[in-house]
Design a protein around this motif. Structure first.
Motif, PDB file in Angstrom:
ATOM      1  N   UNK A 124      52.530  35.255  60.196  1.00 28.10           N
ATOM      2  CA  UNK A 124      53.784  36.022  60.258  1.00 28.10           C
ATOM      3  C   UNK A 124      54.250  36.362  58.849  1.00 28.10           C
ATOM      4  N   UNK A 125      54.220  35.388  57.945  1.00 29.71           N
ATOM      5  CA  UNK A 125      54.647  35.646  56.569  1.00 29.71           C
ATOM      6  C   UNK A 125      53.723  36.622  55.856  1.00 29.71           C
ATOM      7  N   UNK A 126      52.426  36.542  56.125  1.00 28.43           N
ATOM      8  CA  UNK A 126      51.466  37.459  55.498  1.00 28.43           C
ATOM      9  C   UNK A 126      51.681  38.890  55.992  1.00 28.43           C
ATOM     10  N   UNK A 127      51.898  39.060  57.287  1.00 28.88           N
ATOM     11  CA  UNK A 127      52.153  40.401  57.837  1.00 28.88           C
ATOM     12  C   UNK A 127      53.431  40.970  57.245  1.00 28.88           C
ATOM     13  N   UNK A 128      54.473  40.153  57.146  1.00 30.21           N
ATOM     14  CA  UNK A 128      55.727  40.621  56.558  1.00 30.21           C
ATOM     15  C   UNK A 128      55.529  41.007  55.093  1.00 30.21           C
ATOM     16  N   UNK A 129      54.747  40.235  54.374  1.00 34.12           N
ATOM     17  CA  UNK A 129      54.484  40.555  52.967  1.00 34.12           C
ATOM     18  C   UNK A 129      53.806  41.908  52.838  1.00 34.12           C
ATOM     19  N   UNK A 130      52.864  42.193  53.713  1.00 33.93           N
ATOM     20  CA  UNK A 130      52.202  43.507  53.698  1.00 33.93           C
ATOM     21  C   UNK A 130      53.206  44.614  53.998  1.00 33.93           C
ATOM     22  N   UNK A 140      65.565  42.494  61.091  1.00 26.18           N
ATOM     23  CA  UNK A 140      64.988  41.579  62.073  1.00 26.18           C
ATOM     24  C   UNK A 140      63.634  41.049  61.601  1.00 26.18           C
ATOM     25  N   UNK A 141      62.790  41.929  61.066  1.00 26.75           N
ATOM     26  CA  UNK A 141      61.486  41.490  60.554  1.00 26.75           C
ATOM     27  C   UNK A 141      61.655  40.495  59.407  1.00 26.75           C
ATOM     28  N   UNK A 142      62.624  40.748  58.546  1.00 25.49           N
ATOM     29  CA  UNK A 142      62.894  39.826  57.435  1.00 25.49           C
ATOM     30  C   UNK A 142      63.379  38.487  57.962  1.00 25.49           C
ATOM     31  N   UNK A 143      64.266  38.518  58.945  1.00 21.63           N
ATOM     32  CA  UNK A 143      64.787  37.269  59.502  1.00 21.63           C
ATOM     33  C   UNK A 143      63.687  36.476  60.201  1.00 21.63           C
ATOM     34  N   UNK A 144      62.820  37.157  60.935  1.00 21.38           N
ATOM     35  CA  UNK A 144      61.700  36.476  61.591  1.00 21.38           C
ATOM     36  C   UNK A 144      60.782  35.841  60.535  1.00 21.38           C
ATOM     37  N   UNK A 145      60.519  36.575  59.462  1.00 15.08           N
ATOM     38  CA  UNK A 145      59.676  36.024  58.393  1.00 15.08           C
ATOM     39  C   UNK A 145      60.343  34.810  57.738  1.00 15.08           C
ATOM     40  N   UNK A 146      61.643  34.873  57.551  1.00 19.38           N
ATOM     41  CA  UNK A 146      62.351  33.726  56.965  1.00 19.38           C
ATOM     42  C   UNK A 146      62.354  32.528  57.911  1.00 19.38           C
ATOM     43  N   UNK A 147      62.524  32.768  59.212  1.00 22.26           N
ATOM     44  CA  UNK A 147      62.464  31.661  60.179  1.00 22.26           C
ATOM     45  C   UNK A 147      61.064  31.039  60.178  1.00 22.26           C
ATOM     46  N   UNK A 148      60.047  31.874  60.055  1.00 17.01           N
ATOM     47  CA  UNK A 148      58.677  31.358  59.964  1.00 17.01           C
ATOM     48  C   UNK A 148      58.519  30.520  58.704  1.00 17.01           C
ATOM     49  N   UNK A 149      59.099  30.996  57.604  1.00 13.91           N
ATOM     50  CA  UNK A 149      59.045  30.241  56.353  1.00 13.91           C
ATOM     51  C   UNK A 149      59.737  28.888  56.487  1.00 13.91           C
ATOM     52  N   UNK A 150      60.919  28.875  57.104  1.00  9.59           N
ATOM     53  CA  UNK A 150      61.665  27.624  57.246  1.00  9.59           C
ATOM     54  C   UNK A 150      60.935  26.641  58.158  1.00  9.59           C
ATOM     55  N   UNK A 196      70.050  27.167  55.097  1.00  8.88           N
ATOM     56  CA  UNK A 196      69.363  28.320  54.508  1.00  8.88           C
ATOM     57  C   UNK A 196      69.205  29.440  55.531  1.00  8.88           C
ATOM     58  N   UNK A 197      68.927  29.091  56.776  1.00  2.19           N
ATOM     59  CA  UNK A 197      68.793  30.096  57.830  1.00  2.19           C
ATOM     60  C   UNK A 197      70.125  30.813  58.070  1.00  2.19           C
TER      61      UNK A 197
END
Length: 122
Positions: free
Chosen positions: A32-38, A66-76, A111-112
């Motif tokens: 998820x984080x890799x896809x968001x980074x792309x 929403x995509x940023x929030x999903x990536x941040x939730x994945x990070x957390x 943080x979330x």
């Protein structure tokens, strides 16, 4: 004579059984984080306005928030699994480990919440 009942399918396994589930969760959150980074890199590299207004314009779209929030939730969640494993592996006193785990959870939830405030304030 040795007890052979602790071998193979009849093996007695104790513990929290986090192994495979958390291993898979870390891989999924990493994807998820890799896809968001792309997505972020493509958005940035194809942009023509490299000012605050351009950056704010990118984050003004609801799908990007929403995509940023999903990536941040994945990070957390990814961070929680890693830090929890560190606490379980290296902190032996149960009370200290519990305090560290609760502090970690509170920090990540904070943080979330902060991330949500920042994203939907733009």
């Amino acid at each position: 004579m040795a007890d052979n009942n602790n071998v193979g399918a009849k093996r007695l396994v104790v513990g929290a059984h986090y192994g495979l589930r958390d291993w898979l969760a870390q891989r999924v959150t990493a994807v998820v984080m890799a896809v968001y980074t792309v997505i972020l890199l493509v958005s940035f590299l194809t942009a023509s306005n490299f000012t605050y207004e351009g950056w704010a314009g990118l984050f003004s779209h609801q799908w990007f928030k929403l995509a940023t929030f999903v990536a941040l939730m994945a990070l957390f969640f990814h961070a929680w699994i890693g830090v929890r494993d560190i606490w379980m592996d290296y902190v032996k006193p149960v009370a200290v480990r519990l305090v560290l785990q609760v502090a970690t959870i509170l920090w990540l939830v904070g943080c979330a919440g902060w991330a949500a405030q920042i994203l939907w304030r733009v």
